[in-house]
Design a protein around this motif. Structure first.
Motif, PDB file in Angstrom:
ATOM      1  N   LEU A  54      32.944  30.061  43.202  1.00 38.08           N
ATOM      2  CA  LEU A  54      33.621  31.207  43.818  1.00 38.08           C
ATOM      3  C   LEU A  54      34.081  32.141  42.710  1.00 38.08           C
ATOM      4  O   LEU A  54      34.673  31.704  41.709  1.00 38.08           O
ATOM      5  N   VAL A  71      46.012  33.122  46.235  1.00 39.25           N
ATOM      6  CA  VAL A  71      44.712  32.981  46.892  1.00 39.25           C
ATOM      7  C   VAL A  71      44.670  31.673  47.672  1.00 39.25           C
ATOM      8  O   VAL A  71      45.013  30.609  47.136  1.00 39.25           O
ATOM      9  N   ILE A 100      41.835  29.506  49.850  1.00 39.94           N
ATOM     10  CA  ILE A 100      40.415  29.387  50.184  1.00 39.94           C
ATOM     11  C   ILE A 100      40.278  28.321  51.265  1.00 39.94           C
ATOM     12  O   ILE A 100      40.696  27.177  51.065  1.00 39.94           O
ATOM     13  N   ILE A 102      38.403  33.481  52.517  1.00 37.15           N
ATOM     14  CA  ILE A 102      39.317  33.665  51.387  1.00 37.15           C
ATOM     15  C   ILE A 102      40.408  34.656  51.773  1.00 37.15           C
ATOM     16  O   ILE A 102      40.132  35.771  52.213  1.00 37.15           O
ATOM     17  N   VAL A 121      35.731  39.724  45.358  1.00 33.32           N
ATOM     18  CA  VAL A 121      35.389  38.318  45.472  1.00 33.32           C
ATOM     19  C   VAL A 121      33.896  38.149  45.769  1.00 33.32           C
ATOM     20  O   VAL A 121      33.275  39.004  46.412  1.00 33.32           O
TER      21      VAL A 121
END
Length: 348
Positions: free
Chosen positions: A145, A224, A226, A239, A254
């Motif tokens: 990611l 963040v 996820i 996300i 992203v």
């Protein structure tokens, strides 16, 4: 029974053993004469029946909502190469699973899904074959990611709201001919696991990381989360990014860097025809020049890699044209392997 206890029928020093007594609702002792014993015995039997019925009603109320916990989906802990902690989201019924490396940026290391055409499970991604060393080397960013930016920032320099910043240039450690800040800051981070959730319909894993403003060239407060979900519909990554500083903006972008497993020269990419697409021009340092041109390739007619006698190579960028992409709620990119007859659909 001593004097101090008040009786309903006057004071007495004791009650003989031939008489019955019970506590009244207000806590006092109630005297029961012998002739009333039979009546009270009937009352007690009635009361037992009422208690039994009431108990059954209560049990029915308690038991009815209870559901047996499903074992169809589950989340397992795993150690890769004895070094890296990972979480595996698994569908025990179909054999599908997704492996997420918690200790190394939340990368999706492995993904096995069921084919709609054959009904069989098959590996979707190229992996590091269980090698913790290869994952940590991160030579090709497989499954990673990419945030708080994806792709390259030329020479690590950028300006944001009239302030200049310089990021650490990590690409020249693997390719000395290129000097760029590549693919963000998450790759080597150990993520936290705030939540795991399993139902009859899915397994869901949430990972968390906080950028505290101390990263070189990224002095911003970014939280963040996820969220990975495996369900009958496939595999989803969501996300959620939050600017923890309410008084100033921050730059954020992203991406995901999967390597899809397919047969060379026999697999075809189809970009979503909901929109037109632009090809992004790159310079010799692989940085975008700012020039884009209309692109009509990847329409499902040309194989990936060209052919063995005239191979083609792509490390290019494509973006939907803003004028036509506005009408598309979802963009689907398809990869079809004519040898295995498998099709991967990547939606965003």
């Amino acid at each position: 029974i001593n004097h101090s206890m008040q009786m309903d029928y006057g004071a007495a020093s004791s009650i003989s053993s031939t008489r019955s007594a019970q506590f009244s609702a207000d806590g006092r002792i109630r005297y029961i004469s012998p002739q009333n014993r039979k009546r009270c015995r009937v009352c007690r039997e009635s009361w037992k029946t009422m208690c039994f019925v009431l108990l059954m009603v209560l049990l029915a109320g308690v038991v009815a909502p209870i559901r047996v916990h499903s074992t169809r989906f589950k989340i397992e802990d795993e150690k890769i190469g004895g070094l890296l902690n990972a979480k595996v989201l698994r569908n025990t019924e179909t054999g599908e699973y997704a492996e997420v490396v918690v200790d190394y940026g939340g990368r999706v290391e492995d993904l096995v899904l069921r084919s709609n055409s054959t009904g069989k499970v098959w590996p979707v991604l190229l992996t590091h074959n269980g090698s913790a060393a290869a994952i940590m080397e991160n030579a090709w960013w497989k499954g990673m990611l990419l945030l708080p930016w994806a792709n390259r920032i030329a020479y690590g320099n950028y300006t944001f709201f009239n302030e200049s910043h310089h990021l650490y240039c990590n690409e020249n450690t693997t390719n000395p001919t290129r000097i760029n800040a590549l693919h963000g800051l998450l790759a080597h981070k150990k993520l936290l696991t705030p939540k795991e959730h399993v139902t009859d319909e899915y397994a869901e894993l949430s990972l968390y990381y906080n950028f505290n403003g101390l990263e070189q060239g990224y002095p911003f407060l970014l939280d963040v989360v996820i969220v990975y979900r495996l369900s009958d519909a496939g595999f989803n990554i969501t996300i959620e990014a939050t600017n923890a500083n309410l008084h100033s903006p921050l730059p954020f972008y992203v991406g995901w860097h999967p390597y899809f497993k397919c047969t060379a020269y026999s697999s075809y990419v189809t970009l979503d025809n909901c929109t037109q697409w632009n090809h992004v021009e790159l310079n010799s340092n692989m940085d975008p020049t700012g020039i884009t041109d209309l692109y009509k390739g990847f329409d499902g007619t040309s194989p990936i890699g060209g052919n063995k006698t005239d191979p083609t190579f792509y490390d290019d960028e494509f973006k939907p044209r803003s004028g036509t992409a506005k009408k598309c709620e979802v963009l689907n990119t398809k990869i079809h392997d004519t040898v295995t007859n498998h099709t991967v659909v990547l939606w965003q």
